[in-house]
Design an enzyme around this catalytic site. Structure first.
Site, PDB file in Angstrom:
ATOM      1  N   THR A  93       2.618   2.356   6.572  1.00  0.00           N
ATOM      2  CA  THR A  93       2.083   1.004   6.454  1.00  0.00           C
ATOM      3  C   THR A  93       2.826   0.113   7.438  1.00  0.00           C
ATOM      4  O   THR A  93       4.011  -0.172   7.252  1.00  0.00           O
ATOM      5  CB  THR A  93       2.269   0.468   5.024  1.00  0.00           C
ATOM      6  OG1 THR A  93       1.658   1.370   4.104  1.00  0.00           O
ATOM      7  CG2 THR A  93       1.625  -0.912   4.875  1.00  0.00           C
ATOM      8  N   LYS A 169      -4.741  -1.311   3.559  1.00  0.00           N
ATOM      9  CA  LYS A 169      -3.578  -0.872   2.786  1.00  0.00           C
ATOM     10  C   LYS A 169      -2.722  -2.068   2.364  1.00  0.00           C
ATOM     11  O   LYS A 169      -2.249  -2.147   1.225  1.00  0.00           O
ATOM     12  CB  LYS A 169      -2.749   0.111   3.621  1.00  0.00           C
ATOM     13  CG  LYS A 169      -1.416   0.514   2.988  1.00  0.00           C
ATOM     14  CD  LYS A 169      -1.589   1.222   1.656  1.00  0.00           C
ATOM     15  CE  LYS A 169      -0.258   1.491   0.952  1.00  0.00           C
ATOM     16  NZ  LYS A 169       0.612   2.417   1.662  1.00  0.00           N
ATOM     17  N   LYS A 238       8.385  -6.037   1.742  1.00  0.00           N
ATOM     18  CA  LYS A 238       7.884  -5.787   3.100  1.00  0.00           C
ATOM     19  C   LYS A 238       6.365  -5.907   3.144  1.00  0.00           C
ATOM     20  O   LYS A 238       5.798  -6.564   4.034  1.00  0.00           O
ATOM     21  CB  LYS A 238       8.304  -4.388   3.565  1.00  0.00           C
ATOM     22  CG  LYS A 238       7.844  -4.027   4.972  1.00  0.00           C
ATOM     23  CD  LYS A 238       7.672  -2.530   5.179  1.00  0.00           C
ATOM     24  CE  LYS A 238       6.405  -2.040   4.541  1.00  0.00           C
ATOM     25  NZ  LYS A 238       6.032  -0.662   4.940  1.00  0.00           N
TER      26      LYS A 238
END
Length: 290
Positions: A93, A169, A238
């Site tokens: 990701t 995602k 994150k």
């Protein structure tokens, strides 16, 4: 049998390599720390002498933590510049902006690039039931697809722009972060009235919110079981930051994103960066004085 280079042998990378080995592929592996390489070599993988050797294989798959890791390993060291692979499948990701940069840099060198982040934890990877979100040029996807199939319950093909796969995602993880924060606050609320948190999690998962999110995370919250982490608070922060960054690129407000980001930052400040992000429940309890 296809020869594959594989970079990144962490929680997700190791079961992915095992799936590829079981499917009959020759897998050349590299990792920054050696024990994971030795573990997989004992199971049939081929240790690479260095990262450049991996990128000499026809197809390379990588699963690294974030933009910075990929930039440091692939770009700053000149590995991509010298690579002789036909396609690079990035299972991590990363930000939408970096996905676009990677697609351009690969194309400049005549290398196909597929963004293929996954939905699912390590046990799902081990079972070959991941949902793979794949995007890239058709010719690159054609090369990647047979190698993604041993990992996937389903491959969701999202077009030729790799950034799309990463944005999807990021959006999924953003929704998950919001659900975890809401569940954490709701759990603290019912506990303050003497309701058993485990019974509350069972109620959520068995009625209005069936599926793994509310029952699964609600169960972790009820048991206060945050280690070993399935997905850490640090990684959750994150991904919420990635969602906020992608939204800024489109001048799109994400008001709940800022709230969840602050909660995750509070968890990091409490020293809980490596706990499962279900630990947000303990923050909600602490705010309630419990």
């Amino acid at each position: 049998m296809e020869e594959i280079g594989f970079v990144g042998l962490g929680t997700m990378g190791r079961p992915m390599v095992r799936r590829l080995l079981a499917a009959g592929h020759r897998v050349v592996v590299w990792n920054r720390s050696r024990p994971a390489v030795d573990e997989l070599a004992a199971e049939g993988a081929v240790p690479a002498a260095d990262l450049a050797e991996v990128f000499d294989r026809p197809v390379v798959m990588s699963v690294l933590a974030d933009d910075a890791s990929l930039r440091a390993l692939l770009l700053d060291g000149g590995v991509l510049e010298a690579a002789r692979c036909r396609v690079h499948v990035n299972l991590a990701t990363v930000s939408a902006a970096f996905a676009a940069d990677l697609a351009r840099l690969h194309a400049d060198r005549g290398i196909g690039y597929v963004a293929a982040p996954v939905l699912g934890r390590a046990e799902v990877a081990a079972a070959g039931k991941l949902n793979v979100l794949a995007a890239g040029e058709a010719s690159a996807l054609d090369l990647a697809r047979p190698l993604l199939e041993p990992l996937a319950g389903r491959i969701w093909e999202l077009g030729e722009d790799p950034a799309r796969a990463n944005v999807v995602k990021i959006a999924v993880n953003f929704l998950l972060a919001g659900a975890i924060e809401a569940t954490a606050e709701a759990t603290a609320l019912v506990e303050s009235y003497g309701v058993d948190a485990a019974a509350f999690a069972e109620l959520l998962g068995g009625t209005l919110f069936p599926g793994p999110v509310y029952r699964g995370y609600g169960g972790l919250m009820a048991e206060r079981r945050y280690e070993p982490a399935g997905f850490t608070t640090r990684l959750g922060l994150k991904d919420v930051d990635l969602a906020l960054s992608a939204a800024r690129e489109r001048e799109l407000p994400l008001p709940t994103g800022s709230l969840v980001r602050d909660a995750l930052l509070e968890a990091l400040a409490a020293g809980w960066s490596e706990r499962d992000w279900a630990t947000l429940a303990d923050l909600a309890r602490r705010r309630a004085g419990r």
